[in-house]
Every structure is written in structure tokens, then in C-alpha cells.
Design an enzyme around this catalytic site. Sequence first.
Site, mmCIF file in Angstrom:
data_model
loop_
_atom_site.group_PDB
_atom_site.id
_atom_site.type_symbol
_atom_site.label_atom_id
_atom_site.label_comp_id
_atom_site.label_asym_id
_atom_site.label_seq_id
_atom_site.Cartn_x
_atom_site.Cartn_y
_atom_site.Cartn_z
ATOM 1 N N HIS A 7 63.871 36.252 29.094
ATOM 2 C CA HIS A 7 63.712 34.929 28.411
ATOM 3 C C HIS A 7 63.561 33.896 29.639
ATOM 4 O O HIS A 7 63.698 34.311 30.663
ATOM 5 C CB HIS A 7 64.976 34.694 27.315
ATOM 6 N N HIS A 79 66.653 28.708 34.167
ATOM 7 C CA HIS A 79 66.635 30.119 34.762
ATOM 8 C C HIS A 79 65.518 31.013 34.109
ATOM 9 O O HIS A 79 65.195 30.513 32.979
ATOM 10 C CB HIS A 79 67.768 30.819 34.935
ATOM 11 N N GLU A 130 68.253 35.283 36.425
ATOM 12 C CA GLU A 130 69.270 36.107 35.821
ATOM 13 C C GLU A 130 68.802 37.779 35.615
ATOM 14 O O GLU A 130 67.623 37.555 35.162
ATOM 15 C CB GLU A 130 69.748 35.499 34.291
#
Length: 134
Positions: A7, A79, A130
Amino acid sequence: MIGRLNHIAIAVPDLDAATATYRDTLGAGVSQPLDQPEHGVTVVFVDLPNTKIELLHPLGAESPIANFLERNPAGGIHHVCYEVDDIVAARDRLKAGGARVLGDGTPRIGAHGKPVLFLHPKDFLGTLVELEQA
Ligand code: CO
């Protein structure tokens, strides 16, 4: 080592307006807002055929995205999340190469119930990264 883009997270100052932009202007499927108090955010998931967008809005006084929104009052990409097969092996490889892992380096359970780590943006082209064990 990294696999799929899981994502992209966008911090937004107005979650209803951001949801409307993705739902109405861009014509995407969006979820209901989901409070995640353990992560200090309310999230709307935008489903795309090949990945997800997560619209993040601060929840509570200790929200980890509050400072970001102070610096970026109109919102912005917070992020990107890449999948890895083995998060501990990925962490050890990155640390051996000199990359900084945020926190104490122990994977935490992230927003999708899977182990995650965050990597220092200064080591990755100014972008908070991440890693999620897929
Ligand atoms: Co994320």
C-alpha cells in the site's frame, strides 16, 4: 528481497474530504473509516486492482502522523509499504548494510495483523518505508 507494493499511505487533514476525492472524483472503491487506536490513526482503505491506498487521519493525542500533518498541512504521502517473505531476515540484511530500522528493530503487528517494521527515510530517498511480512 522486497516483493509487491502492499500500500501507499497518505496522511490527510480531512478524512471525509479525502474519501470523497478518491470515491467521487477518482471513482475508486473505498471502505468505511476504521479507527485503529493502537496505531493512533483512523484509516480509509482505497482498493485498487493492483494495490491499496490508505488514507490516514490522526486519532488521539499521541498520533504518530500528527507531526507529519503539522509539516504538511495539506496532507501528503506518508509511507510506502513493501511486502517481504521473512521480515527478520530482511531486517538483518538491511541492518548489516547500514540501514536504520526505526524503534528497537523488533517487528510489531501492523494495521493488517501482520508483522511490520519501518525504515528510516534518510536511508531510502526521503521516503518512510514500511516492510510487511506477507
Ligand atoms: Co502502512
